[in-house]
Write a protein that holds these residues in place. Structure first.
Motif, PDB file in Angstrom:
ATOM      1  N   PHE A  16      17.610   8.062 -18.532  1.00  0.00           N
ATOM      2  CA  PHE A  16      18.643   7.661 -17.585  1.00  0.00           C
ATOM      3  C   PHE A  16      19.032   8.787 -16.640  1.00  0.00           C
ATOM      4  CE2 PHE A  16      18.955   3.687 -19.714  1.00  0.00           C
ATOM      5  CZ  PHE A  16      19.443   2.831 -18.738  1.00  0.00           C
ATOM      6  N   ALA A  17      18.973  10.019 -17.098  1.00  0.00           N
ATOM      7  CA  ALA A  17      19.224  11.140 -16.185  1.00  0.00           C
ATOM      8  C   ALA A  17      18.217  11.091 -15.043  1.00  0.00           C
ATOM      9  CB  ALA A  17      19.134  12.461 -16.941  1.00  0.00           C
ATOM     10  N   ALA A  18      16.960  10.827 -15.380  1.00  0.00           N
ATOM     11  CA  ALA A  18      15.924  10.725 -14.353  1.00  0.00           C
ATOM     12  C   ALA A  18      16.148   9.508 -13.460  1.00  0.00           C
ATOM     13  CB  ALA A  18      14.544  10.670 -14.999  1.00  0.00           C
ATOM     14  N   SER A  32      15.644  13.000   5.531  1.00  0.00           N
ATOM     15  CA  SER A  32      14.963  14.202   6.019  1.00  0.00           C
ATOM     16  C   SER A  32      14.204  13.912   7.301  1.00  0.00           C
ATOM     17  CB  SER A  32      14.037  14.770   4.946  1.00  0.00           C
ATOM     18  OG  SER A  32      13.000  13.876   4.667  1.00  0.00           O
ATOM     19  N   GLU A  33      14.204  14.912   8.156  1.00  0.00           N
ATOM     20  CA  GLU A  33      13.580  14.733   9.472  1.00  0.00           C
ATOM     21  C   GLU A  33      12.413  15.667   9.729  1.00  0.00           C
ATOM     22  OE1 GLU A  33      16.718  14.971  12.333  1.00  0.00           O
ATOM     23  OE2 GLU A  33      17.752  13.218  11.526  1.00  0.00           O
ATOM     24  N   ASP A  34      12.249  16.686   8.894  1.00  0.00           N
ATOM     25  CA  ASP A  34      11.156  17.633   9.125  1.00  0.00           C
ATOM     26  C   ASP A  34      10.129  17.546   8.003  1.00  0.00           C
ATOM     27  OD1 ASP A  34      11.863  20.343   7.284  1.00  0.00           O
ATOM     28  OD2 ASP A  34      13.543  19.008   7.750  1.00  0.00           O
ATOM     29  N   ALA A  35       8.914  17.946   8.313  1.00  0.00           N
ATOM     30  CA  ALA A  35       7.796  17.827   7.375  1.00  0.00           C
ATOM     31  C   ALA A  35       7.999  18.681   6.130  1.00  0.00           C
ATOM     32  CB  ALA A  35       6.491  18.211   8.075  1.00  0.00           C
ATOM     33  N   ILE A  36       8.588  19.848   6.282  1.00  0.00           N
ATOM     34  CA  ILE A  36       8.796  20.736   5.135  1.00  0.00           C
ATOM     35  C   ILE A  36       9.738  20.079   4.127  1.00  0.00           C
ATOM     36  CG2 ILE A  36       9.784  22.951   4.415  1.00  0.00           C
ATOM     37  CD1 ILE A  36       8.762  24.097   7.100  1.00  0.00           C
ATOM     38  N   SER A  37      10.816  19.486   4.591  1.00  0.00           N
ATOM     39  CA  SER A  37      11.763  18.807   3.694  1.00  0.00           C
ATOM     40  C   SER A  37      11.109  17.616   3.020  1.00  0.00           C
ATOM     41  CB  SER A  37      12.997  18.337   4.467  1.00  0.00           C
ATOM     42  OG  SER A  37      13.727  19.433   4.941  1.00  0.00           O
ATOM     43  N   ARG A  38      10.397  16.813   3.795  1.00  0.00           N
ATOM     44  CA  ARG A  38       9.733  15.645   3.220  1.00  0.00           C
ATOM     45  C   ARG A  38       8.737  16.059   2.138  1.00  0.00           C
ATOM     46  NH1 ARG A  38      10.308  13.751   8.540  1.00  0.00           N
ATOM     47  NH2 ARG A  38       8.247  14.496   9.141  1.00  0.00           N
ATOM     48  N   GLU A  39       7.982  17.110   2.386  1.00  0.00           N
ATOM     49  CA  GLU A  39       7.006  17.585   1.398  1.00  0.00           C
ATOM     50  C   GLU A  39       7.711  18.084   0.138  1.00  0.00           C
ATOM     51  OE1 GLU A  39       3.452  17.800  -0.184  1.00  0.00           O
ATOM     52  OE2 GLU A  39       3.798  17.054   1.837  1.00  0.00           O
ATOM     53  N   ARG A  40       8.831  18.756   0.316  1.00  0.00           N
ATOM     54  CA  ARG A  40       9.604  19.238  -0.830  1.00  0.00           C
ATOM     55  C   ARG A  40      10.081  18.062  -1.681  1.00  0.00           C
ATOM     56  NH1 ARG A  40      13.850  21.649   1.579  1.00  0.00           N
ATOM     57  NH2 ARG A  40      12.580  23.474   2.005  1.00  0.00           N
ATOM     58  N   PHE A  41      10.578  16.996  -1.038  1.00  0.00           N
ATOM     59  CA  PHE A  41      11.047  15.831  -1.793  1.00  0.00           C
ATOM     60  C   PHE A  41       9.900  15.104  -2.475  1.00  0.00           C
ATOM     61  CE2 PHE A  41      14.771  16.205   1.100  1.00  0.00           C
ATOM     62  CZ  PHE A  41      15.694  16.491   0.097  1.00  0.00           C
ATOM     63  N   ILE A  42       8.747  15.055  -1.850  1.00  0.00           N
ATOM     64  CA  ILE A  42       7.578  14.434  -2.476  1.00  0.00           C
ATOM     65  C   ILE A  42       7.244  15.151  -3.780  1.00  0.00           C
ATOM     66  CG2 ILE A  42       5.063  14.144  -2.237  1.00  0.00           C
ATOM     67  CD1 ILE A  42       5.621  13.556   0.785  1.00  0.00           C
ATOM     68  N   ILE A  43       7.248  16.461  -3.753  1.00  0.00           N
ATOM     69  CA  ILE A  43       6.951  17.251  -4.954  1.00  0.00           C
ATOM     70  C   ILE A  43       8.023  17.045  -6.017  1.00  0.00           C
ATOM     71  CG2 ILE A  43       6.762  19.617  -5.848  1.00  0.00           C
ATOM     72  CD1 ILE A  43       5.476  20.312  -3.056  1.00  0.00           C
ATOM     73  N   MET A  44       9.287  17.112  -5.628  1.00  0.00           N
ATOM     74  CA  MET A  44      10.385  16.947  -6.584  1.00  0.00           C
ATOM     75  C   MET A  44      10.349  15.562  -7.233  1.00  0.00           C
ATOM     76  SD  MET A  44      13.442  18.804  -4.439  1.00  0.00           S
ATOM     77  CE  MET A  44      14.730  18.462  -5.614  1.00  0.00           C
ATOM     78  N   GLU A  45      10.131  14.535  -6.409  1.00  0.00           N
ATOM     79  CA  GLU A  45      10.074  13.161  -6.930  1.00  0.00           C
ATOM     80  C   GLU A  45       8.918  12.994  -7.911  1.00  0.00           C
ATOM     81  OE1 GLU A  45      11.893  11.524  -2.722  1.00  0.00           O
ATOM     82  OE2 GLU A  45       9.789  11.120  -3.207  1.00  0.00           O
ATOM     83  N   LYS A  47       7.331  15.299  -9.700  1.00  0.00           N
ATOM     84  CA  LYS A  47       7.553  16.051 -10.940  1.00  0.00           C
ATOM     85  C   LYS A  47       8.600  15.373 -11.817  1.00  0.00           C
ATOM     86  CE  LYS A  47       6.011  20.590  -9.497  1.00  0.00           C
ATOM     87  NZ  LYS A  47       6.349  22.015  -9.378  1.00  0.00           N
ATOM     88  N   LEU A  48       9.653  14.862 -11.211  1.00  0.00           N
ATOM     89  CA  LEU A  48      10.687  14.176 -11.982  1.00  0.00           C
ATOM     90  C   LEU A  48      10.145  12.895 -12.596  1.00  0.00           C
ATOM     91  CD1 LEU A  48      13.637  13.925 -12.899  1.00  0.00           C
ATOM     92  CD2 LEU A  48      14.155  12.864 -10.691  1.00  0.00           C
ATOM     93  N   TYR A  49       9.403  12.135 -11.822  1.00  0.00           N
ATOM     94  CA  TYR A  49       8.872  10.857 -12.313  1.00  0.00           C
ATOM     95  C   TYR A  49       7.836  11.075 -13.412  1.00  0.00           C
ATOM     96  CZ  TYR A  49       7.224   6.053 -12.262  1.00  0.00           C
ATOM     97  OH  TYR A  49       6.892   4.764 -12.628  1.00  0.00           O
ATOM     98  N   ARG A  50       6.868  11.948 -13.142  1.00  0.00           N
ATOM     99  CA  ARG A  50       5.778  12.156 -14.103  1.00  0.00           C
ATOM    100  C   ARG A  50       6.167  13.045 -15.277  1.00  0.00           C
ATOM    101  NH1 ARG A  50       0.588  13.380 -10.239  1.00  0.00           N
ATOM    102  NH2 ARG A  50       0.434  11.316  -9.279  1.00  0.00           N
TER     103      ARG A  50
END
Length: 140
Positions: A16-18, A32-45, A47-50
């Motif tokens: 449930f925390a996840a 997010s509007e810039d590629a760096i932020s979007r890429e950071r969220f892709i990685i975070m999502e 890692k959290l999911y998997r």
């Protein structure tokens, strides 16, 4: 049995925390509007999911089945258990729906707004509260 129950509760808490945090990442990702932020969220999502959400879900389900194994006749004859298992099934659906949005956001084809994800983020609360009440109170 108490050890199994303890580890089941730990797995539920982690899952449930996840489920609470992943859609919050979607909110920020959608904003997010810039590629760096979007890429950071892709990685975070990812890692959290998997790394947390899916292993915790699997552990929750397996340990829950193990708990059912201790007294299946009692639990499966209880109305509260049927209601709880139905809500847990909805949690599993929500889990995989999060994956659906994660893939869409990763591929930059998600049409949902950050406002949608703010509302979507609250849905697990409406599953967790009745699940806890059903398990503790066992109303029927």
């Amino acid at each position: 049995m108490l050890w199994v129950k303890a580890f089941h509760l730990i797995a539920v808490i982690c899952w449930f925390a996840a489920l609470f945090y992943l859609p919050r990442l979607f909110v920020y990702h959608a904003m997010s509007e810039d590629a760096i932020s979007r890429e950071r969220f892709i990685i975070m999502e990812r890692k959290l999911y998997r790394g947390i959400a899916t292993p915790s879900m699997v552990a929750t389900l397996l340990l829950g089945l193990w708990l059912l194994h201790f007294n299946p006749a009692y639990y499966m004859a209880s109305g509260w258990m049927h209601a709880k298992l139905s809500l847990v099934a909805l949690c599993v659906v929500y889990h995989f729906y999060c994956r659906h949005f994660m893939v869409q956001l990763r591929e930059n084809r998600c049409q949902k707004s950050h406002t949608f994800f703010r509302i979507f983020n609250e849905l697990p609360v409406f599953l967790l509260i009745p699940i806890v009440i059903l398990v503790v109170v066992r109303p029927f």
